[in-house]
Design an enzyme around this catalytic site. Structure first.
Site, short mmCIF file in Angstrom:
data_model
loop_
_atom_site.label_atom_id
_atom_site.label_comp_id
_atom_site.label_asym_id
_atom_site.label_seq_id
_atom_site.Cartn_x
_atom_site.Cartn_y
_atom_site.Cartn_z
CG HIS B 129 -1.90 1.00 1.38
ND1 HIS B 129 -1.61 2.32 1.68
CD2 HIS B 129 -3.25 0.93 1.26
CE1 HIS B 129 -2.74 3.01 1.72
NE2 HIS B 129 -3.75 2.20 1.48
CG ASP B 206 0.30 -2.26 6.19
OD1 ASP B 206 -0.69 -2.38 6.95
OD2 ASP B 206 0.24 -1.66 5.11
CD GLN B 209 -6.86 -4.49 4.00
OE1 GLN B 209 -7.87 -5.16 4.23
NE2 GLN B 209 -6.93 -3.21 3.70
CE LYS B 232 -7.29 -0.06 5.88
NZ LYS B 232 -8.05 0.55 4.78
CB CYS B 372 -3.51 3.29 -1.66
SG CYS B 372 -4.63 4.67 -1.41
#
Lengths: 149, 414
Positions: B129, B206, B209, B232, B372
């Protein structure tokens, strides 16, 4: 909702793709990206005494973007920089709820006004055209007698 | 599709007011098929209740006041930090509240990045991302570090076979997505951990998600930094977390300066608070943090073994349906192995924005665009894709509405 955006008039413009391609020798060109979706429009112009003598565009974009570029391909011949700027401003105004610009074909984009996230899809080719004419410098500034459109 | 025992998406959905029939204006009593969870998930009632409680009975600034509201706000805010820490199986002192994943990674780029020298290397991948690319580009400009990228396979996975070539002794940090926000692919962690360990590099994941898909046991992951967003994972917008190993946090200089992150300030110098507050300059997002605390409580109440099985079934239904559409190509893994319920696809002759617009007319909320992740789309030779992403409140009706909408998009656009 999508039906009003993908009405025949708009999809027909997108399919027609008038002016799609490249010019042999352009006097000026500009490429603009839409950072939100990655779409890209390149607009090339050939000028004659400050007016558009020939125009070509390459569009990597959605139906609305391709349709808008095709409308430019149909009507931009003979346009000066000031006139292109005026159409760009009027189109943005129409998307903001105002009256359509002088090109009747642009009225088909009126339903886009209700979809703010899609305004830039329509504007991208027009902004690229204005940028290409600006990049031409003095060659596009002073217009001679109006050419036949 | 046989239902998963002990998992009922309809009762899960009942906790989300916005997903009820008639909740969204202009839908004439229908419910929305919300499949844009990888962008922002929806918020359940207990999170909304926690926000209302804070705003109506506890609202004040934190850490500074002595009055009862300040005490209550501080207790709720620090209580949220404790809940998040428990959720991740780590200590409270290692939880830094940020505004989201992007800010968390920027904190690492700003603070840890300040300890790097010209020529030091940061390794990312082609599928990141932009939030895990641009902060490193900015750091490269500031300090002359070199940013290198691992390639991505045709299946949309990070090519771990390239680790040996890309990760050199100059590598100080490997920063990768735990789960891709485009392909849904889960990172094969073991070889990455080994590559980082072999050269003494830190490992940042990261987790934006990954965290919406069940609790994460951070110590078991073996990473050094972990970043994620609240919005999220069923919490409000404007809150995120940076977790780091305590010794790293202790050693890092601050990133942003201001109130709340100091020990003592004179007109000529400042000494800094200990972590986590050293990295929380200014008034933090108090309500959203309290909402995040309520969200992790809500997540803890889900049977994730059953929810994961349910998600797999829906993902399979989606992949099967997509595979049957002529001219449609899934970007990333086409099977269930090593992936979550995030699926992106391209449709010949149809722009993702147009597809998403037609889907909207079918009451399906999907994302069209580059998500992104422009380098990844470039890798696949497209400028965008359409993405459907699942949450525990989704069911077969949502997936079928998606597939029906795509069929209409094919008729209208392709």
């Amino acid at each position: 909702m999508s039906d009003e955006l993908y009405q025949k008039a708009i999809t027909a413009h997108a399919k027609a793709a008038v002016g799609a391609g490249r010019l042999d020798r352009a006097d000026s060109a500009a490429t603009i990206d839409n950072p939100l979706c990655g779409d890209r429009v390149t607009m090339e112009v050939k000028l004659d005494r400050g007016r558009i003598a020939a125009l070509a565009h390459e569009v990597r974009g959605c139906v609305l973007c391709r349709a808008a570029a095709s409308v430019i391909g149909r009507h931009a011949q003979g346009l000066t920089r000031a006139e292109a700027q005026a159409i760009d401003t009027a189109l943005r105004g129409m998307l903001g709820g105002g009256d359509p610009p002088s090109w009747p074909d642009l009225a088909a984009f009126r339903p886009v006004a209700r979809h703010k996230s899609r305004h830039e899809c329509v504007m991208l080719p027009f902004d690229a055209l204005v940028k290409a004419l600006e990049a031409a410098g003095p060659a596009a500034a002073g217009a001679g007698p109006a050419a036949k459109r | 599709m046989p239902p998963v025992p002990s998992f009922d998406p309809v009762s899960v959905r009942a906790a989300f007011p916005i997903l009820a029939a008639g909740a969204v204006p202009g839908m004439n009593g229908r419910r929305i098929h919300y499949l844009d969870n990888a962008a922002s998930s929806q918020t359940p009632r207990p999170v909304l209740d926690a926000l209302i409680r804070f705003e109506t009975a506890e609202r004040a600034n934190v850490h500074r006041g002595v009055h009862r509201l300040a005490e209550a706000a501080t207790a709720a805010f620090e209580g949220a930090r404790a809940k998040v820490a428990r959720h991740l199986n780590v200590t409270e002192q290692t939880i830094v509240f940020t505004s989201g994943t992007t800010m968390a990674i920027n904190v690492v780029a700003g603070a840890f990045g300040d300890t790097l020298s010209a020529g030091d290397e940061i390794v990312i991948s082609e599928l990141e991302h932009h939030g895990n690319i641009v902060p490193w580009h900015l750091l490269a400009r500031r300090r002359g570090v070199v940013v290198k990228a691992l390639p991505v396979t045709a299946e949309g996975l990070i090519e771990t076979a390239a680790l040996e070539r890309v990760v050199t002794k100059r590598c100080r940090l490997i920063a990768l997505a735990h789960v891709s926000n485009v392909t849904g692919a889960v990172l094969d962690l073991a070889p990455v951990r080994a590559a980082a360990g072999a050269v003494g590099a830190q490992l940042l994941l990261d987790g934006a998600q990954r965290t919406p898909h069940g609790p994460v046991d951070l110590p078991a992951l073996g990473c050094d930094f972990y970043a994620f967003s609240g919005h999220k994972m069923f919490a409000p917008h404007g809150i995120g977390v940076l977790w780091a190993r305590p010794e790293l946090l202790e050693a890092m200089p601050p990133f942003l300066g201001g109130g709340g992150m100091i020990e003592r300030v004179t007109l000529t110098e400042t000494s800094f608070a200990r972590p986590p507050r050293r990295f929380e300059a200014g008034t933090p997002p108090i309500g959203p943090a309290i909402g995040l605390g309520a969200a992790v409580d809500w997540i803890a109440g889900i049977d994730w073994a059953a929810a994961t099985e349910h998600e797999k079934q829906l993902t399979q239904r989606m992949l099967d349906g997509l595979a049957a559409i002529k001219g449609l190509r899934v970007i990333g893994p086409t099977g269930l192995q090593g992936r979550i319920g995030v699926v992106s696809f391209v449709l010949d002759g149809a722009h993702p924005h147009d597809v998403a617009q037609v889907l909207d007319a079918h009451d399906v909320a999907c994302r069209g665009g580059h998500h992104c992740a422009q380098p990844l789309h470039e890798r696949f030779g497209v400028n965008g894709s359409t993405r459907a992403s699942l949450a525990p409140y989704n069911d077969a009706e949502d997936v079928d509405a998606l597939l029906g909408g795509i069929a209409d998009a094919v008729a209208k656009l392709a």
